[in-house]
Design an enzyme around this catalytic site. Structure first.
Site, mmCIF file in Angstrom:
data_model
loop_
_atom_site.group_PDB
_atom_site.id
_atom_site.type_symbol
_atom_site.label_atom_id
_atom_site.label_comp_id
_atom_site.label_asym_id
_atom_site.label_seq_id
_atom_site.Cartn_x
_atom_site.Cartn_y
_atom_site.Cartn_z
ATOM 1 N N GLU A 137 22.175 9.633 30.129
ATOM 2 C CA GLU A 137 23.546 9.560 30.864
ATOM 3 C C GLU A 137 23.423 10.642 29.044
ATOM 4 N N VAL A 170 32.186 12.837 35.951
ATOM 5 C CA VAL A 170 33.197 13.732 36.458
ATOM 6 C C VAL A 170 33.854 12.739 37.121
ATOM 7 N N GLY A 215 43.856 29.211 41.481
ATOM 8 C CA GLY A 215 42.877 28.488 41.924
ATOM 9 C C GLY A 215 43.920 27.723 42.757
ATOM 10 N N GLY A 216 44.106 27.728 44.341
ATOM 11 C CA GLY A 216 45.036 26.888 45.052
ATOM 12 C C GLY A 216 44.026 26.116 45.573
ATOM 13 N N GLY A 217 43.246 25.523 44.785
ATOM 14 C CA GLY A 217 41.853 24.566 45.900
ATOM 15 C C GLY A 217 42.366 22.766 45.627
ATOM 16 N N HIS A 265 50.149 -2.334 65.921
ATOM 17 C CA HIS A 265 50.701 -1.671 66.468
ATOM 18 C C HIS A 265 52.333 -2.276 65.609
ATOM 19 N N GLY A 275 37.029 26.287 40.658
ATOM 20 C CA GLY A 275 35.767 26.517 41.414
ATOM 21 C C GLY A 275 35.150 25.353 39.705
ATOM 22 N N GLY A 326 29.609 7.062 34.461
ATOM 23 C CA GLY A 326 30.688 7.518 35.149
ATOM 24 C C GLY A 326 30.660 9.044 35.978
ATOM 25 N N GLU A 358 46.239 32.732 43.784
ATOM 26 C CA GLU A 358 45.510 32.306 44.867
ATOM 27 C C GLU A 358 44.715 33.255 45.308
HETATM 28 P P1 FAD Z 1 28.809 14.499 37.922
HETATM 29 O O1 FAD Z 1 29.745 13.265 38.108
HETATM 30 O O2 FAD Z 1 28.987 14.988 37.335
HETATM 31 O O3 FAD Z 1 27.804 13.530 36.739
HETATM 32 C C1 FAD Z 1 26.721 14.014 36.477
HETATM 33 C C2 FAD Z 1 26.449 13.278 34.693
HETATM 34 O O4 FAD Z 1 25.418 14.261 34.121
HETATM 35 C C3 FAD Z 1 27.560 13.953 33.791
HETATM 36 O O5 FAD Z 1 27.878 11.998 33.604
HETATM 37 C C4 FAD Z 1 27.045 14.312 32.839
HETATM 38 O O6 FAD Z 1 27.555 14.177 31.717
HETATM 39 C C5 FAD Z 1 25.344 13.988 32.971
HETATM 40 N N1 FAD Z 1 24.317 14.896 32.717
HETATM 41 C C6 FAD Z 1 24.403 16.455 32.639
HETATM 42 N N2 FAD Z 1 23.507 17.004 32.425
HETATM 43 C C7 FAD Z 1 23.150 16.216 32.105
HETATM 44 C C8 FAD Z 1 21.428 16.277 30.912
HETATM 45 N N3 FAD Z 1 20.925 17.272 30.808
HETATM 46 N N4 FAD Z 1 20.673 15.031 30.443
HETATM 47 C C9 FAD Z 1 21.634 14.394 31.169
HETATM 48 N N5 FAD Z 1 23.044 13.416 31.429
HETATM 49 C C10 FAD Z 1 23.030 14.952 31.987
HETATM 50 N N6 FAD Z 1 34.973 13.922 44.685
HETATM 51 C C11 FAD Z 1 35.668 13.078 45.549
HETATM 52 O O7 FAD Z 1 35.336 12.740 46.717
HETATM 53 N N7 FAD Z 1 37.148 12.931 45.798
HETATM 54 C C12 FAD Z 1 38.050 12.877 45.187
HETATM 55 O O8 FAD Z 1 38.988 12.355 44.738
HETATM 56 C C13 FAD Z 1 37.558 14.001 44.273
HETATM 57 N N8 FAD Z 1 38.779 14.628 42.939
HETATM 58 C C14 FAD Z 1 38.226 15.153 42.047
HETATM 59 C C15 FAD Z 1 39.138 15.270 40.932
HETATM 60 C C16 FAD Z 1 39.307 16.397 40.137
HETATM 61 C C17 FAD Z 1 39.692 16.459 39.162
HETATM 62 C C18 FAD Z 1 37.042 16.715 39.849
HETATM 63 C C19 FAD Z 1 36.876 17.865 38.892
HETATM 64 C C20 FAD Z 1 35.999 16.182 40.576
HETATM 65 C C21 FAD Z 1 37.113 15.587 41.721
HETATM 66 N N9 FAD Z 1 35.848 15.224 42.792
HETATM 67 C C22 FAD Z 1 36.385 14.300 43.469
HETATM 68 C C23 FAD Z 1 34.200 15.827 42.955
HETATM 69 C C24 FAD Z 1 33.485 14.632 42.175
HETATM 70 O O9 FAD Z 1 34.316 13.959 40.702
HETATM 71 C C25 FAD Z 1 32.020 15.045 41.801
HETATM 72 O O10 FAD Z 1 31.861 15.530 43.575
HETATM 73 C C26 FAD Z 1 31.037 14.009 42.040
HETATM 74 O O11 FAD Z 1 31.465 13.226 40.240
HETATM 75 C C27 FAD Z 1 29.408 14.388 40.858
HETATM 76 O O12 FAD Z 1 29.033 13.489 41.005
HETATM 77 P P2 FAD Z 1 27.623 14.132 40.701
HETATM 78 O O13 FAD Z 1 26.587 12.259 40.654
HETATM 79 O O14 FAD Z 1 26.946 14.673 41.529
HETATM 80 O O15 FAD Z 1 27.727 14.361 39.346
HETATM 81 P P1 NAD Z 2 38.154 25.133 45.117
HETATM 82 O O1 NAD Z 2 36.190 25.830 45.272
HETATM 83 O O2 NAD Z 2 38.129 24.297 46.228
HETATM 84 O O3 NAD Z 2 39.234 25.932 44.450
HETATM 85 C C1 NAD Z 2 39.261 26.798 43.879
HETATM 86 C C2 NAD Z 2 40.271 27.793 44.623
HETATM 87 O O4 NAD Z 2 40.619 28.948 43.280
HETATM 88 C C3 NAD Z 2 39.948 28.906 45.797
HETATM 89 O O5 NAD Z 2 41.012 28.342 46.834
HETATM 90 C C4 NAD Z 2 39.182 30.459 45.806
HETATM 91 O O6 NAD Z 2 39.682 30.830 46.267
HETATM 92 C C5 NAD Z 2 40.783 29.841 44.223
HETATM 93 N N1 NAD Z 2 40.046 31.048 42.881
HETATM 94 C C6 NAD Z 2 38.733 31.421 42.722
HETATM 95 N N2 NAD Z 2 38.603 32.079 41.963
HETATM 96 C C7 NAD Z 2 39.821 32.992 41.772
HETATM 97 C C8 NAD Z 2 41.114 33.451 40.826
HETATM 98 N N3 NAD Z 2 39.822 34.653 39.479
HETATM 99 N N4 NAD Z 2 41.615 33.371 40.799
HETATM 100 C C9 NAD Z 2 42.735 33.066 41.996
HETATM 101 N N5 NAD Z 2 42.126 32.552 42.456
HETATM 102 C C10 NAD Z 2 40.289 32.135 42.621
HETATM 103 O O7 NAD Z 2 37.723 24.099 43.841
HETATM 104 P P2 NAD Z 2 38.199 23.455 42.568
HETATM 105 O O8 NAD Z 2 39.657 23.447 42.959
HETATM 106 O O9 NAD Z 2 38.459 23.778 41.657
HETATM 107 O O10 NAD Z 2 37.736 22.131 43.323
HETATM 108 C C11 NAD Z 2 36.144 21.928 42.703
HETATM 109 C C12 NAD Z 2 34.816 21.339 43.767
HETATM 110 O O11 NAD Z 2 35.707 19.542 43.325
HETATM 111 C C13 NAD Z 2 35.489 21.658 44.484
HETATM 112 O O12 NAD Z 2 34.100 22.114 45.172
HETATM 113 C C14 NAD Z 2 36.138 20.154 45.210
HETATM 114 O O13 NAD Z 2 35.752 19.927 46.681
HETATM 115 C C15 NAD Z 2 36.236 19.102 44.198
HETATM 116 N N6 NAD Z 2 37.142 18.348 44.370
HETATM 117 C C16 NAD Z 2 37.540 17.088 45.460
HETATM 118 C C17 NAD Z 2 38.540 16.622 45.243
HETATM 119 C C18 NAD Z 2 39.030 15.640 46.291
HETATM 120 O O14 NAD Z 2 37.828 15.321 47.136
HETATM 121 N N7 NAD Z 2 40.157 15.371 46.569
HETATM 122 C C19 NAD Z 2 39.348 16.865 44.468
HETATM 123 C C20 NAD Z 2 39.296 17.655 43.092
HETATM 124 C C21 NAD Z 2 38.322 18.104 43.393
#
Ligand code: FAD
Ligand code: NAD
Length: 474
Positions: A36, A44, A182-184, A447, A274, A42, A205
């Site tokens: 790591e 992201v 971005g309204g994702g 219930h 994204g 842990g 968005e």
């Molecule tokens: P990551 O969690 O991205 O972990 C990858 C790890 O690899 C990192 O620690 C990085 O430092 C390490 N790494 C990268 N390259 C190298 C290298 N060359 N050598 C050594 N280490 C390296 N998902 C949900 O399901 N529910 C949620 O509520 C949710 N909320 C989110 C909120 C936010 C703000 C964000 C940004 C994401 C959220 N997600 C959520 C998405 C979720 O965090 C990711 O889908 C998940 O963390 C992906 O897991 P991963 O193991 O693929 O990679």
């Molecule tokens: P997303 O792809 O879900 O949403 C990005 C949004 O930005 C889209 O609606 C897209 O149309 C818009 N967009 C793209 N380019 C734009 C531009 N130039 N101007 C305006 N709007 C634009 O991506 P995200 O919200 O950044 O999340 C990233 C990933 O993290 C997703 O794959 C999501 O599944 C994951 N995530 C999951 C959770 C959860 O499970 N609760 C929470 C946060 C993130």
């Protein structure tokens, strides 16, 4: 320190995919090394994703619910927010979890190497730690779990008022005028937090709707509660420039007709458009791997890449980018690497937006069925008819189930309302087990609960629901 080590399995990245793969691999008796690049395990999810965002969402949800009680005769003074304490509490939740991971790695004898891993061949990695020291690491198999990173806007200047999601979660200050691009899901979860803390939040968005992937009828319920809390919410609009001046970040955008509005000033801008996979610095060429045009690694059902002893899991393999998908794939990959007959074979992966109300779905969505021309029949149970939702004073919700019209098997389901993210678990299990409407409708649910709405929607489909007026014609 050994500088040339060989092991059975190397896992690259300690996010929810990577640590799950490494732990499962060690449990299967294989010598496993987890590499790591960050100093904390842990990924992201634990550090700058799922967990800190949910800690903040929880805090603002409780605050908002307490204020809503004024309607029922329980009134609190206007809350004051101590940002430092809130930040500290969020960080404490994160460190309890990440510390737990480090201890579990030790208990399983998973060796953790801090450093950046890079392929030098298809059987060897070079790992460079934060002091620049390099070590060579040979492996029989490797599992790439390097995750993803936020996509920046190419024209955004380098200014500390322009945030990505990690910066937004730092909760440095509450900007008065806050723009979310971005309204994702990230954009709307952060809008929920900052609007509740007092920001005036605008959202821009690019596409014609918020929350891509969710059915529009669910999003409309979310909009009904949220439109009044937010400032401008612009769809089919693209931000075209950002100018970081001393007084504010001035932003311009263009609507779908190409009309550019006047620049508007913001105290902070969150870019949430994204995420892209972390594959650029992995030395893929040296291992004979090729990523696709967007940088993702293609895998088969056993999580194998085009090089069969190199597997990949999680965000690095593409959508949906979700922690629970990464973890599931991590277990599959570790078992496949250990020679077990295993594959990624699921009927559904749930998605949840932890907004207020929450929006959750799994299996087939209605929009997907329509696009793919798949026949379906649906039943929607409105929460206005749920005793528990009314007692909670949160009847803004609904539970929708989609069935195969011939077999009555559940194809998918979606829920909008408070706690929808927890409720969708039952629908996920039912889809996975091939349950039909009778299975769900005849399961006695407790219930009064919100989860009852799933049984009631199934009863509605079967025409035996007594909690709503009879269907016309009966
Ligand atoms: P990551 O969690 O991205 O972990 C990858 C790890 O690899 C990192 O620690 C990085 O430092 C390490 N790494 C990268 N390259 C190298 C290298 N060359 N050598 C050594 N280490 C390296 N998902 C949900 O399901 N529910 C949620 O509520 C949710 N909320 C989110 C909120 C936010 C703000 C964000 C940004 C994401 C959220 N997600 C959520 C998405 C979720 O965090 C990711 O889908 C998940 O963390 C992906 O897991 P991963 O193991 O693929 O990679
Ligand atoms: P997303 O792809 O879900 O949403 C990005 C949004 O930005 C889209 O609606 C897209 O149309 C818009 N967009 C793209 N380019 C734009 C531009 N130039 N101007 C305006 N709007 C634009 O991506 P995200 O919200 O950044 O999340 C990233 C990933 O993290 C997703 O794959 C999501 O599944 C994951 N995530 C999951 C959770 C959860 O499970 N609760 C929470 C946060 C993130």
């Amino acid at each position: 320190m050994e500088t040339d080590v060989t092991c059975d399995v190397v896992v690259i990245g300690a996010g929810p995919g990577g640590y799950a793969a490494a732990f499962r691999s060690a449990d299967l008796g294989r010598r496993t090394i987890l590499v790591e690049k960050a100093s904390i395990l842990g990924g992201v999810c634990l550090n700058v994703g799922c967990i800190p965002s949910k800690a903040l969402l929880h805090a603002v949800a409780v605050k908002d619910a307490a204020l809503d009680l004024a309607e029922h005769g329980i009134r609190f003074d206007a809350p004051t927010v101590d940002l430092e304490r809130l930040r500290g509490w969020k960080s404490n939740v994160v460190s309890r979890l990440t510390g737990g991971l480090a201890r579990m790695a030790k208990m399983r004898s998973v060796e953790v190497w801090q450093g950046h891993a890079r392929f030098v061949s298809d059987r060897r990695l070079e790992v460079t730690d934060e002091k620049g020291q390099r070590r060579s690491l040979g492996f029989e198999q490797t599992i790439v779990a390097s995750g993803s990173a936020p996509i920046p806007l190419p024209f955004a200047p380098d200014d500390d008022r322009i945030w990505d999601s990690s910066r937004a979660l730092e909760l440095r200050y509450v900007p008065q005028r806050f723009l979310i691009v971005g309204g994702g899901i990230i954009g709307l979860e952060m809008a929920t937090v900052y609007a509740s803390l007092g920001s005036k939040v605008d959202v821009v968005e690019m596409s014609d709707g918020l929350m891509p992937g969710a059915d529009r009828d669910l999003v409309r319920v979310w909009e009904k509660r949220n439109m009044a809390r937010l400032g401008s919410v612009l769809r089919e609009t693209r931000v075209t420039s950002m100018d970081a001046r001393e007084d504010a970040v001035w932003v311009t955008w263009q609507d779908k007709n190409g009309v550019t509005g006047e620049a508007r000033p913001y105290d902070a801008v969150l870019v949430a458009v994204g995420r892209s996979p972390n594959t650029r610095d992995l030395g893929l060429d040296a291992a004979g791997l090729v990523a696709n045009a967007k940088g993702f690694l293609a895998v088969d059902k056993q999580q194998r890449t085009s090089v069969p002893h190199i597997l990949a899991i999680g965000d690095v393999t593409g959508q949906p980018m979700l922690a629970h998908k990464a973890t599931h794939e991590g277990h599959v990959a570790a078992e496949v690497a250990a020679g077990l007959a295993r594959g990624f074979d699921v009927r559904q992966i749930p998605s949840v937006a932890y907004t207020d109300p929450e929006v959750a779905w799994c299996g087939m969505t209605e929009s997907e069925a329509e696009v793919r021309g798949i026949p379906y029949a649906k039943a929607v149970f409105p929460w206005l008819a749920s005793g528990r939702a009314l007692a909670n004073d949160r009847a803004d919700g609904m539970t929708k189930l989609l069935f195969d019209p011939d077999t009555h098997r559940l194809l998918g389901g979606a829920i909008v309302g408070v706690q929808a993210g927890d409720l969708i678990g039952e629908v996920a299990l039912a889809v996975e087990m091939g349950a039909d409407a009778t299975d769900l409708g005849r399961t006695i649910h407790p219930h009064p609960t919100l989860v009852e709405s799933i049984g009631l929607a199934a009863e509605l489909f079967e025409g035996v629901c007594t909690d709503l007026p009879p269907a016309r014609g009966k």
